[in-house]
Design a protein around this motif. Structure first.
Motif, mmCIF file in Angstrom:
data_model
loop_
_atom_site.group_PDB
_atom_site.id
_atom_site.type_symbol
_atom_site.label_atom_id
_atom_site.label_comp_id
_atom_site.label_asym_id
_atom_site.label_seq_id
_atom_site.Cartn_x
_atom_site.Cartn_y
_atom_site.Cartn_z
ATOM 1 N N PHE A 64 45.451 48.394 36.994
ATOM 2 C CA PHE A 64 45.089 47.620 37.875
ATOM 3 C C PHE A 64 43.597 47.415 38.340
ATOM 4 O O PHE A 64 43.172 46.427 39.054
ATOM 5 N N SER A 65 42.691 48.030 37.966
ATOM 6 C CA SER A 65 41.363 48.523 38.424
ATOM 7 C C SER A 65 40.542 47.598 37.557
ATOM 8 O O SER A 65 39.517 47.155 37.980
ATOM 9 N N PHE A 66 41.207 46.948 36.602
ATOM 10 C CA PHE A 66 40.258 46.091 35.568
ATOM 11 C C PHE A 66 40.957 44.935 34.764
ATOM 12 O O PHE A 66 40.340 44.139 34.454
ATOM 13 N N HIS A 67 42.204 45.173 34.407
ATOM 14 C CA HIS A 67 42.910 44.294 33.575
ATOM 15 C C HIS A 67 42.817 42.659 33.867
ATOM 16 O O HIS A 67 42.423 41.971 32.930
ATOM 17 N N MET A 68 43.199 42.374 34.973
ATOM 18 C CA MET A 68 43.275 40.728 35.250
ATOM 19 C C MET A 68 41.740 40.506 35.401
ATOM 20 O O MET A 68 41.394 39.212 34.976
ATOM 21 N N PRO A 69 40.601 41.224 36.022
ATOM 22 C CA PRO A 69 39.543 40.706 36.240
ATOM 23 C C PRO A 69 38.778 40.719 34.839
ATOM 24 O O PRO A 69 37.783 39.755 34.532
ATOM 25 N N LEU A 70 38.979 41.456 33.843
ATOM 26 C CA LEU A 70 38.418 41.655 32.486
ATOM 27 C C LEU A 70 38.924 40.098 31.873
ATOM 28 O O LEU A 70 38.054 39.417 31.519
ATOM 29 N N GLY B 106 44.788 49.923 45.801
ATOM 30 C CA GLY B 106 45.535 48.932 45.567
ATOM 31 C C GLY B 106 44.700 47.495 45.146
ATOM 32 O O GLY B 106 43.617 47.511 45.724
ATOM 33 N N MET B 107 45.075 46.853 44.357
ATOM 34 C CA MET B 107 44.448 45.454 43.944
ATOM 35 C C MET B 107 45.476 44.639 43.277
ATOM 36 O O MET B 107 45.970 45.113 42.274
ATOM 37 N N SER B 108 45.607 43.521 43.727
ATOM 38 C CA SER B 108 46.594 42.442 43.154
ATOM 39 C C SER B 108 45.666 41.247 43.309
ATOM 40 O O SER B 108 45.859 40.420 44.376
ATOM 41 N N MET B 109 45.412 40.837 42.328
ATOM 42 C CA MET B 109 44.623 39.411 42.207
ATOM 43 C C MET B 109 45.669 38.242 42.319
ATOM 44 O O MET B 109 45.447 37.261 42.752
ATOM 45 N N TRP C 133 51.437 27.252 43.522
ATOM 46 C CA TRP C 133 50.845 27.081 42.406
ATOM 47 C C TRP C 133 49.736 27.935 42.298
ATOM 48 O O TRP C 133 48.834 27.791 41.409
ATOM 49 N N SER C 134 49.802 29.282 42.793
ATOM 50 C CA SER C 134 48.558 30.112 42.854
ATOM 51 C C SER C 134 47.161 29.521 43.127
ATOM 52 O O SER C 134 46.355 29.997 42.423
ATOM 53 N N VAL C 135 47.232 28.647 43.940
ATOM 54 C CA VAL C 135 45.677 27.958 44.161
ATOM 55 C C VAL C 135 45.002 28.733 44.838
ATOM 56 O O VAL C 135 43.866 28.879 44.319
ATOM 57 N N GLN C 136 45.408 29.797 45.889
ATOM 58 C CA GLN C 136 44.436 30.712 46.368
ATOM 59 C C GLN C 136 43.892 31.712 45.424
ATOM 60 O O GLN C 136 42.696 32.127 45.440
ATOM 61 N N SER C 137 44.709 32.159 44.569
ATOM 62 C CA SER C 137 44.369 33.114 43.547
ATOM 63 C C SER C 137 43.414 32.502 42.616
ATOM 64 O O SER C 137 42.197 33.218 42.286
ATOM 65 N N GLY C 138 43.425 31.311 42.390
ATOM 66 C CA GLY C 138 42.540 30.439 41.355
ATOM 67 C C GLY C 138 41.065 30.628 42.297
ATOM 68 O O GLY C 138 40.238 30.468 41.597
ATOM 69 N N MET C 139 41.302 30.207 43.386
ATOM 70 C CA MET C 139 40.016 30.356 44.444
ATOM 71 C C MET C 139 39.411 31.388 44.406
ATOM 72 O O MET C 139 37.838 31.402 44.490
ATOM 73 N N CYS C 140 40.015 32.385 44.403
ATOM 74 C CA CYS C 140 39.114 33.825 44.136
ATOM 75 C C CYS C 140 38.490 34.271 42.961
ATOM 76 O O CYS C 140 37.748 34.641 42.516
ATOM 77 N N ALA C 141 39.576 33.846 41.895
ATOM 78 C CA ALA C 141 39.282 34.043 40.575
ATOM 79 C C ALA C 141 38.116 33.202 39.976
ATOM 80 O O ALA C 141 37.493 33.753 39.136
ATOM 81 N N MET D 40 47.857 38.090 44.554
ATOM 82 C CA MET D 40 48.204 37.932 46.037
ATOM 83 C C MET D 40 46.461 37.891 46.864
ATOM 84 O O MET D 40 46.751 38.046 47.976
ATOM 85 N N ASN D 41 45.579 38.027 45.956
ATOM 86 C CA ASN D 41 44.300 37.979 46.737
ATOM 87 C C ASN D 41 44.329 39.289 47.458
ATOM 88 O O ASN D 41 43.665 39.400 48.610
ATOM 89 N N ASP D 42 44.690 40.393 47.128
ATOM 90 C CA ASP D 42 45.027 41.948 47.942
ATOM 91 C C ASP D 42 43.951 42.666 47.069
ATOM 92 O O ASP D 42 44.324 43.101 45.991
ATOM 93 N N TYR D 43 42.742 43.026 47.690
ATOM 94 C CA TYR D 43 42.009 43.814 47.223
ATOM 95 C C TYR D 43 41.823 45.556 47.692
ATOM 96 O O TYR D 43 41.002 46.174 47.398
ATOM 97 N N GLY D 44 42.982 45.553 48.384
ATOM 98 C CA GLY D 44 43.344 46.917 48.926
ATOM 99 C C GLY D 44 42.486 47.372 49.839
ATOM 100 O O GLY D 44 41.916 46.473 50.415
ATOM 101 N N SER D 45 42.527 48.790 50.201
ATOM 102 C CA SER D 45 41.918 49.168 51.387
ATOM 103 C C SER D 45 40.443 49.252 51.150
ATOM 104 O O SER D 45 39.620 49.551 52.186
#
Length: 372
Positions: A54-60, A237-240, A187-195, A242-247
């Motif tokens: 989870f440290s890299f796969h989706m950002p990649l 923790g990191m979950s793109m 529709w994962s709009v906010q995830s797209g806004m961060c992505a 849910m726009n959760d970039y952990g602690s």
């Protein structure tokens, strides 16, 4: 016409980018396998796998997509809709069929399964949240990526035509990140806004030849590797989805960029090895593999299956067992998708280019006698 053919011939794939995507899609499957294994029996191996993957796969995936974008051009609604929205619709339809079949096998209500999963598919949420606009029982899972990618691409096309593009990208990321703390939009709009920020990073990397600069200054690889290791070791923790970039949100973002750079560097090395060919094929099929993986992840009762696997192979790490079982399912499903007419072009975009190339070559050859 001849110029068109030459242009298409020049659209050669850069193989090490496909290798990087191949590594990333394996990390997606391994990461989800680790989550299921950790839920079944918490284990340090599963936690390490989660931190690494989870440290890299989706950002990649988003960074590489941005690398090949041309946001200064008009947004191609038909192409983006086929490749992202239509694949989402087909995948969710398969999920609905699958959960209905499983409900029948377990003597449960098919109507209830269709209703709850239909609402889940309609909302398009990457994970369960109590901040949704209306109650949603499940999460659609990995294909939040398709919806987020659609919004991110659209937004970057808009921002690229505005002055101070970097400001709009940053503001979009901040708004998506903060707003998701109060409400989870469909529709994962906010995830797209961060992505969109990761897409823009990829676009800038291509524009300013970052890979060329890194090649001339090798110690950057060392710095990137150290940052990535720190990110994995102190993973908070990191979950793109849910726009959760952990602690450690700053470290999570910077670490994902460093991890992406390291994976690309590893891919360049593998490009000259036998293993590179197989990983390249996985990368070219990554969209199909992701969607098939989502179906089996949502439909199959993995907690029950993992219990059987644990009893049968008590000395093997459960995360490894889960990965070994899941990977062939995903590869076979992706191979079957490749054989389905019309739909296969949605999941394998390279088939469209191959068809265009054959058509252009045929037309060019037909016109040669006329030119003489």
């Amino acid at each position: 016409m001849f110029a068109t053919v030459i242009g298409l011939w020049r659209m050669q794939r850069i193989r090490f980018f496909d290798i990087a995507k191949g590594i990333a899609i394996l990390a997606v499957i391994l990461g989800h396998s680790a989550i299921e294994a950790n839920l079944c029996i918490p284990h340090r191996a599963a936690q390490i796998a989660i931190s690494f993957c989870f440290s890299f796969h989706m950002p990649l995936f988003f960074i590489l997509a941005g690398y090949f974008m041309h946001p200064e051009r008009a947004f191609r609604w038909a192409k983006e809709s086929r490749q992202l929205l239509c694949t989402y619709a087909v995948t969710t339809l398969c999920v609905l069929v699958g959960v209905t079949c499983m409900a029948t096998l377990h003597h449960e209500s098919r109507a209830l399964a269709l209703q709850t999963w239909g609402m889940t598919a309609l909302y398009g949420n990457g994970d369960v949240s109590n901040l949704t606009l209306w109650p949603v029982g499940f999460r659609i899972g990995a294909i939040w990526f398709l919806l987020a990618m659609f919004w991110a691409r659209l937004l970057l096309h808009i921002f690229a035509k505005l002055p101070h593009t970097v400001f709009w990208v940053a503001a979009c990321f901040v708004f998506g990140y903060i707003s998701s703390r109060y409400v989870c939009l469909p529709w994962s709009v906010q995830s797209g806004m961060c992505a969109v920020a990761f897409l823009y990073l990829g676009y800038l990397a291509k524009k300013y030849d970052v890979l060329g600069r890194v090649k001339r200054i090798p110690y950057i690889w060392v710095a990137a590797l150290l940052i990535w290791i720190i990110d994995v070791v102190s993973f908070g923790g990191m979950s793109m989805a849910m726009n959760d970039y952990g602690s450690h949100p700053v470290l999570a973002v910077v670490g994902s960029m460093a991890g992406t750079l390291c994976v690309i560097g590893i891919s360049q090395l593998l490009d000259h090895m036998f293993l590179g060919g197989g990983l390249s094929k996985l990368g070219q099929a990554s969209l199909a593999i992701l969607c098939v993986h989502l179906v089996e992840d949502d439909v199959l009762p993995w907690q029950m299956y993992l219990g059987f696997l644990r009893a049968a192979f008590p000395h093997m790490p459960l995360v490894l067992l889960s990965f070994i079982v899941r990977l062939p399912i995903d590869l076979v499903g992706a191979a079957l998708l490749y054989r389905v007419p019309v739909i296969n072009e949605w999941f394998y975009p390279q088939l469209v280019k191959q068809r265009q190339l054959r058509r252009s070559k045929a037309m060019s050859q037909a016109c040669v006698p006329c030119g003489e």
